[in-house]
Design a protein around this motif. Structure first.
Motif, PDB file in Angstrom:
ATOM      1  N   ARG A   1     -26.629  28.719   8.001  1.00 38.40           N
ATOM      2  CA  ARG A   1     -25.360  29.358   8.320  1.00 38.40           C
ATOM      3  C   ARG A   1     -25.408  29.973   9.722  1.00 38.40           C
ATOM      4  O   ARG A   1     -24.431  29.908  10.479  1.00 38.40           O
ATOM      5  N   VAL A   2     -26.547  30.541  10.106  1.00 34.95           N
ATOM      6  CA  VAL A   2     -26.707  31.122  11.440  1.00 34.95           C
ATOM      7  C   VAL A   2     -26.594  30.027  12.494  1.00 34.95           C
ATOM      8  O   VAL A   2     -25.914  30.194  13.519  1.00 34.95           O
ATOM      9  N   ARG A   3     -27.237  28.874  12.238  1.00 31.82           N
ATOM     10  CA  ARG A   3     -27.161  27.762  13.182  1.00 31.82           C
ATOM     11  C   ARG A   3     -25.732  27.256  13.320  1.00 31.82           C
ATOM     12  O   ARG A   3     -25.243  27.018  14.415  1.00 31.82           O
ATOM     13  N   GLN A   4     -25.055  27.102  12.192  1.00 31.45           N
ATOM     14  CA  GLN A   4     -23.678  26.598  12.216  1.00 31.45           C
ATOM     15  C   GLN A   4     -22.746  27.569  12.934  1.00 31.45           C
ATOM     16  O   GLN A   4     -21.867  27.148  13.698  1.00 31.45           O
ATOM     17  N   ALA A   5     -22.946  28.857  12.699  1.00 33.66           N
ATOM     18  CA  ALA A   5     -22.099  29.863  13.335  1.00 33.66           C
ATOM     19  C   ALA A   5     -22.262  29.822  14.852  1.00 33.66           C
ATOM     20  O   ALA A   5     -21.280  29.963  15.595  1.00 33.66           O
ATOM     21  N   GLN A   6     -23.491  29.610  15.303  1.00 34.39           N
ATOM     22  CA  GLN A   6     -23.732  29.554  16.741  1.00 34.39           C
ATOM     23  C   GLN A   6     -23.041  28.341  17.365  1.00 34.39           C
ATOM     24  O   GLN A   6     -22.415  28.454  18.425  1.00 34.39           O
ATOM     25  N   VAL A   7     -23.120  27.196  16.690  1.00 30.76           N
ATOM     26  CA  VAL A   7     -22.474  25.982  17.202  1.00 30.76           C
ATOM     27  C   VAL A   7     -20.963  26.188  17.269  1.00 30.76           C
ATOM     28  O   VAL A   7     -20.315  25.866  18.271  1.00 30.76           O
ATOM     29  N   LYS A   8     -20.382  26.763  16.207  1.00 27.73           N
ATOM     30  CA  LYS A   8     -18.937  26.983  16.182  1.00 27.73           C
ATOM     31  C   LYS A   8     -18.513  27.995  17.242  1.00 27.73           C
ATOM     32  O   LYS A   8     -17.468  27.828  17.879  1.00 27.73           O
ATOM     33  N   ARG A   9     -19.323  29.037  17.447  1.00 30.61           N
ATOM     34  CA  ARG A   9     -19.002  30.048  18.444  1.00 30.61           C
ATOM     35  C   ARG A   9     -18.970  29.438  19.842  1.00 30.61           C
ATOM     36  O   ARG A   9     -18.046  29.683  20.617  1.00 30.61           O
ATOM     37  N   LEU A  10     -19.962  28.589  20.142  1.00 30.31           N
ATOM     38  CA  LEU A  10     -20.000  27.954  21.457  1.00 30.31           C
ATOM     39  C   LEU A  10     -18.831  26.990  21.642  1.00 30.31           C
ATOM     40  O   LEU A  10     -18.238  26.921  22.718  1.00 30.31           O
ATOM     41  N   ARG A  11     -18.499  26.256  20.574  1.00 28.20           N
ATOM     42  CA  ARG A  11     -17.376  25.327  20.650  1.00 28.20           C
ATOM     43  C   ARG A  11     -16.075  26.089  20.868  1.00 28.20           C
ATOM     44  O   ARG A  11     -15.251  25.699  21.696  1.00 28.20           O
ATOM     45  N   ASN A  12     -15.880  27.192  20.144  1.00 27.58           N
ATOM     46  CA  ASN A  12     -14.672  27.998  20.289  1.00 27.58           C
ATOM     47  C   ASN A  12     -14.579  28.589  21.694  1.00 27.58           C
ATOM     48  O   ASN A  12     -13.494  28.657  22.279  1.00 27.58           O
ATOM     49  N   ARG A  13     -15.714  29.025  22.227  1.00 33.38           N
ATOM     50  CA  ARG A  13     -15.730  29.570  23.580  1.00 33.38           C
ATOM     51  C   ARG A  13     -15.308  28.516  24.600  1.00 33.38           C
ATOM     52  O   ARG A  13     -14.554  28.802  25.533  1.00 33.38           O
TER      53      ARG A  13
END
Length: 84
Positions: free
Chosen positions: A10-22
């Motif tokens: 979940r931590v890995r997925q959240a980081q990927v989504k955060r970077l994509r959203n940014r």
């Protein structure tokens, strides 16, 4: 820190989504700045649909609130219509 395997994922997925959203947010902001810097109405009205599309995608993905998206689109439309 996370101890379970699912929590680590979940931590890995959240980081990927955060970077994509940014990335989406930053590219939309850049497009808005470029549109606001435009002085010709014909060029600005050509760019308007692509900027609207980017704003709509941000709202759809809950990166920005839908009301903020509407306000942005309204202000940009007024700006383009006011150009001579």
């Amino acid at each position: 820190m996370a101890n379970h395997k699912s929590a680590l994922k979940r931590v890995r997925q959240a980081q990927v989504k955060r970077l994509r959203n940014r990335y989406y947010h930053k590219s939309a902001r850049t497009a808005i700045k470029e549109l606001r810097a435009e002085t010709e109405k014909s060029v600005a009205s050509e760019k308007l649909p692509t900027v609207f599309s980017k704003i709509d995608k941000l709202a759809k993905r809950n990166i920005i609130h839908k009301n903020k998206a509407s306000n942005l689109k309204s202000k940009l439309n007024k700006f383009v219509n006011a150009l001579a």
